[in-house]
Design an enzyme around this catalytic site. Structure first.
Site, PDB file in Angstrom:
ATOM      1  N   ARG A   1      16.910 -51.057 -24.278  1.00 51.63           N
ATOM      2  CA  ARG A   1      15.752 -51.264 -23.405  1.00 51.63           C
ATOM      3  C   ARG A   1      14.680 -52.116 -24.078  1.00 51.63           C
ATOM      4  NH1 ARG A   1      19.372 -49.784 -21.271  1.00 51.63           N
ATOM      5  NH2 ARG A   1      19.702 -48.048 -19.842  1.00 51.63           N
TER       6      ARG A   1
ATOM      7  N   SER B   1      14.244 -44.132 -14.161  1.00 54.60           N
ATOM      8  CA  SER B   1      14.052 -43.312 -15.359  1.00 54.60           C
ATOM      9  C   SER B   1      12.663 -43.580 -15.939  1.00 54.60           C
ATOM     10  CB  SER B   1      15.124 -43.652 -16.407  1.00 54.60           C
ATOM     11  OG  SER B   1      16.407 -43.377 -15.899  1.00 54.60           O
TER      12      SER B   1
ATOM     13  N   GLU C   1       9.232 -45.644 -20.094  1.00 49.29           N
ATOM     14  CA  GLU C   1       9.978 -46.885 -19.894  1.00 49.29           C
ATOM     15  C   GLU C   1       9.200 -47.897 -19.058  1.00 49.29           C
ATOM     16  OE1 GLU C   1      14.285 -48.251 -18.040  1.00 49.29           O
ATOM     17  OE2 GLU C   1      14.124 -46.370 -19.133  1.00 49.29           O
TER      18      GLU C   1
END
Length: 351
Positions: A160, A239, A343
């Site tokens: 990520r 998420s 995130e």
């Protein structure tokens, strides 16, 4: 190029949260994107880049600057290399490659947002990441004042993460190239155990591309991870927390906390993450810390379908969302000594 003043931003995000932008510019060509960025930089005003709005948490006060909505279009396929304009809808691009019989991004079906955001976040799901197929990113370099072509190997991809995320004030992604595989209509090897079970195959096997895509879409829909305006479980950023990556000492301490809290036979998820590190599951941590599906008493709650998604039940504010996120983060830290990291990108607010 469309320019609006005091423009609402909430409708441009999947959370449907956040105040207005002082100025909203919608650019439909690369030249317009570059022009808008240069104008903001010359004026010395803050710049917010908007694609699909699926990875943003915007403060209730909004954005006191120029919000640039990148709505460029363009798809070109040549010799197995797919080039997408940054504004192309990602889910549509995946569907197109599956229809053409090309493998490499089929397990990323259903992920909301635009193509230009995928290398920034190194988007991944169900055993695939775009880092495996990205060969080149064309971007406007605000520091150099010109367009640059960055090979995939120089994008600094990690879990990520990328060089674009590491230096968010420098690059504006314009186009992305992906090298795809013609495997006779079959997918890349199935890596993710949950997908393999749903398909009824062993990990490492290939399946028809359309079957892979449809299976992933069904799995995502069951978790509220496919956008549906009538389903508040999808009013989220997917998420909300990344899966923690722990070094050896932190992992050992974590296991001690797990045994103390849940018993000596409890084994939390653990996946190799390179250099002696271990990745564990944020969803598992949240659930075992006591934050179950549907948790929350206010207008922002954990999804009723998936503990890793924080949702707007229809009339939440960004502060409602952040209060819930802090409650979950602090509860996991207290229970297991692990710090969850958001995130989505925070705009005008902090977790």
């Amino acid at each position: 190029m469309q320019v609006l003043h005091d423009a609402p931003l909430a409708p441009l995000t999947t959370f449907r949260l956040g105040g207005p932008a002082r100025r909203l510019v919608t650019a439909t060509t690369d030249a317009e994107v570059v022009e808008a960025v240069r104008a903001a930089d010359r004026a010395g005003e803050p710049l917010l880049l908007l694609g699909g709005g699926s990875n943003l948490v915007i403060g209730d006060k909004g954005f006191d600057g120029t919000a640039l909505r990148i709505a460029t279009t363009g798809i070109e396929l040549r010799d197995g290399v797919l080039e997408l304009a940054a504004g192309e809808v990602w889910t549509d691009a995946v569907a197109r490659t599956v229809g053409l019989g090309l493998a490499g991004i089929e397990f990323l079906a259903g992920i909301p947002g635009s193509a230009g955001a995928t290398p920034v976040q190194n988007v991944g799901a169900y055993g695939q990441e775009v880092s495996a197929t990205v060969t080149e990113v064309t971007a406007y370099d605000r520091r150099l004042g010109g367009t640059v072509a960055i090979p995939g190997a120089e994008c600094g991809f990690a879990y990520r993460h990328s060089r674009f995320k590491a230096d968010p004030e420098r690059y504006v992604v314009l186009r992305v190239r992906f090298a795809l595989e013609d495997a006779g209509g079959l997918s890349t090897p199935v890596k993710y155990a949950e997908v393999a079970r749903a398909l009824g195959v062993e990990q490492g096997e290939r399946v028809p591309l359309a079957t892979a895509r449809d299976t992933v879409l069904a799995l995502r829909a069951g978790k509220g991870m496919v956008l549906d305006p009538d389903d508040h479980d999808t009013w989220s950023a997917g998420s909300f927390f990344t899966n923690p990556i722990l070094d050896a000492a932190a992992h050992a301490a974590f296991l001690d906390r797990v045994r103390d809290r849940l018993g000596p036979d409890t084994a939390p998820p653990a996946y190799p993450a390179g250099d002696g590190h271990v990745k564990t599951s944020a969803a598992w941590l949240i659930d075992r810390a006591g934050f179950t599906r549907g948790w929350g008493a206010g207008p922002a709650r954990i999804s009723t379908k998936h503990t890793l998604a924080l949702t707007n039940r229809g009339d939440a504010t960004t502060e409602d969302l952040l209060a819930l996120a802090r409650e979950v983060r602090d509860g996991v830290r207290a229970a297991f000594g692990v710090e969850l990291v958001n995130e989505p990108v925070m705009v005008g607010v902090e977790l």
